[in-house]
Design a protein around this motif. Sequence first.
Motif, short mmCIF file in Angstrom:
data_model
loop_
_atom_site.label_atom_id
_atom_site.label_comp_id
_atom_site.label_asym_id
_atom_site.label_seq_id
_atom_site.Cartn_x
_atom_site.Cartn_y
_atom_site.Cartn_z
N SER A 1 50.29 15.16 -6.95
CA SER A 1 49.88 16.34 -6.23
C SER A 1 48.91 17.12 -7.11
CB SER A 1 51.10 17.19 -5.90
OG SER A 1 50.68 18.46 -5.51
N ILE B 1 59.68 21.83 -2.14
CA ILE B 1 58.29 22.11 -1.77
C ILE B 1 57.90 23.53 -2.20
CG2 ILE B 1 56.70 22.34 0.15
CD1 ILE B 1 57.40 19.56 0.03
N ASN C 1 51.58 16.71 0.13
CA ASN C 1 52.82 16.77 -0.63
C ASN C 1 53.62 15.48 -0.55
OD1 ASN C 1 52.53 19.29 -1.64
ND2 ASN C 1 53.52 20.29 0.08
#
Lengths: 183, 333, 372
Positions: B189, B160, B184
């Motif tokens: 994305s 992430i 996410n």
Amino acid sequence: MIKDTIKQAFLDLLPDPEPIIEEPVVEAAANDTAEDGKKKKAVKKEEPPRVNGVLECDHAAHGYDIDVQLEPGELLAAVMILDKNDFFLESITGVDWIKEKQLESVYDFSRYDFDQCRVVIRTRTPRDNPNIPTISKIYPGANWHERETHDFFGIKFEGHPHLIPLLLPEDADFHPLLKDFKP
Amino acid sequence: MDLTIFNAVIAVVIAIAFAAANAAYLVLAERRGAGRIQRRPGPNVNLFGLLQPPADGIKLMTKQLMIPGGADKALFMVAPVLAMAPAIMSFVTIPFSNTIVAHSMNVGVLMIFAFASFGGMAILLAGWGSRNKYGVMAAVRAVSQNISYEVPMLITVITIVMMTGTMNLHEIASLQSGGFWNWNIFPVSMSDGFMLQPLMPISFLIFFICSLAETNRAPFDLGEAESELVAGFHTEYGSMGFGLFFMGEYANIVIGASLITILFLGGWGCPFGLYPGVWWFLLKIYLLIFSFIWIRWTFPRTTIYGLLNLSWKILIPISLFNLLLTAGLLKVF
Amino acid sequence: MSGPIHIRSDETFTLNVGPQHPATHGVLRVKMEMDGEYIVKAETVLGYIHRMHELMGENRTYPQVLPNLSRLDYLGAMGYTHAHVLAIERAASIEVPERAEYIRVLMVELNRISSHLFWFGAFVMDLGGFTPLMYAIEDREHILDLMEAVTGSRLTYCYFRFGGLYNDVDDDFINATRAVIPRLRKSLKKYDALVTGNIIFRKRLEGIGPISAEMCRKYGATGPVARGAGLDFDVRKNEPYSVYSEFDFDIPVYHECDSLARYNVRMDEMEQSLRIIEQALDKLPEGPIMPKKKPKLIKPPKGDYYQAVETARGSFGIRIVSDGTKNAYRFKLRSPTYSNMSLFDEACEGMMIMDALAMMGSLDLVIPEIDR
């Protein structure tokens, strides 16, 4: 039939088969007749201590098929026969025959298959020095049963690996199922 | 937002209040939820059982604090505090909405994980300090469990962090605002330019499983496996020592749910980009907490080797692969 | 007697599982020598709830002992009293009316289901899943209500009498039982979906806690433990007593020898018991429930009598040595779990504690019945 095989094996095992066959035939005949109760009692009363030997029993009347009584010395050989024939150990217990000054140890064997045959082996030992060889080397499951019998009757199983009280407290020095036990 | 003493005290007080209130009422929620799942009412007298948590609290606080003979007193006393305090500290950096955050830190993610590893420490001290064989066994289990599950959890977090380019929780959440397609958890994305990361749902799953394991929740509650280790590391704890462990567990659950929300589910953002705010955040974390409760009352417990196998043989390879894939994709897009 | 030990270090410690431990479901104590999580050696210590039922059997008359039998196993008490009445009927040659026999079978099978249901819940609880216990208890409650209406008690039944029964069943009971059967069938399906297919559950049981057929034989294990080891042994079939030979039912046998096999055996047994109950309800003959002539005082003739029955836990046997008086000369109880538990010491060597406790759960222990 496994019943016949086992019976024959026991008859071969016991050293003096001659008088034994006579006794059981009488007994079995007494069992089969209708008025079993009184007649059997009469038969049994004549000769209180049973003679060693093989007895074929009526399953419906007694709940087992073969009843063997033998000397403690012959026990291991007899149990070995049962072990070889895939019997399992149901239980071991004792009976206190105080009048005859004897302790009896009773071994119940049964089978897992449909060729049903319950075998009872009894062996008697003098009350003042009860000694019976252990069968826990052949049947490890006998370990607990023998400990329990030792708890309740004080029968010493020679060669038992761990003969300490199982159901009674670990410091128990009494044997509650003896007929002369006073709590 | 300068960090003055006054700010810090206020933040900590609010964090403690929030954590304690959550812990108390999550117990009630858990018991009611369990009751519903098991077709029984659960605590329901006095305003739907709302007075149950204060009653429990009073009961726990008025009990005598027993210290077993031969226990290491210092460790025994400090362990419950260690279970509770880091959980509360972690609240400081969690952004509840765009404006509600005690202290937005550049290394917020790192801080939370630093505090989270105290949880294992607390269990170890509790198990060891209480001089109980079950406690020690539970402590050993819990520590190996915490270590094994921190690894895939952190690797997932690194994924992430690589994608968002920041370790600040506030920024991570802000980047996902606008609608659920920005979150996410979804493969596409668009938070930081267009990017396709097909394994993100799996990352989410890994993170979810790891947070179950990190908070010692069923089916990973091996540290307190009651049918094997009696009560595990808190076998010897009574009164408020037990209460602190209990509250720490629930505070950790809230933190875990908050982290999942911020890292994967868009933080305080609305799924459709409307009215973002703290209510969305709370809705998301309570939905996650409900799923925690649901799982606990549905599944049996795993074994310790099953647990470790799951981490080392499945979760870590997948999360490592995911990390590599993300790195490659970042180069491509 | 040494099992495979994966890690062997010189440092071991002794762990007392019990006498008060959540997994032992009673006051059983297992002294385990542990090497970390592995069991090096285990020794079961019994006797914490020993009540000397055998001596009570000698001190009391035969009817007086009957309630004692239901105190052996509080979950499946009906089967134990059944053994006692059968043994006395065999010894004293008492005829039992057919209706009584059918009702006995009906009750014993209902009790078997309630016992298995409780075991199911407790077993899954041993594995950490609490919810199925609640479901199982709810279903069990229906059976207990049924039995309470007829027998007057919920757990420790004293319903059978020598030669018959204490109380006849009425139409309400029969209708209610018929109504409960489909409900239980539905529940069994639900348990199957909820628990049996669960991956964590299967991983904890598949291949864990092997008890081979040979080991069963050496230790005298019976009941679901033996049937889970591939032994086709059920006293109801092998040595039919009462009217079991008139029912059409199967004996579930699994050959995997692991904890899951024992679990599956019990779950299938509930279905078979339902079949027996259905048939018993259909075939239930009219007639008296007590024999016309029955001795006032039970005095079995001198001799030695043995009666085995299949209880929920295995083959339970009673040996009565009678000397012709109203008290037994020797009253021996052969309890199935005693033998089943005796193999635990050997079977759990080298296992991890959680697997060993899962195996202990799959043995279906009822401690008062081991200790007697």
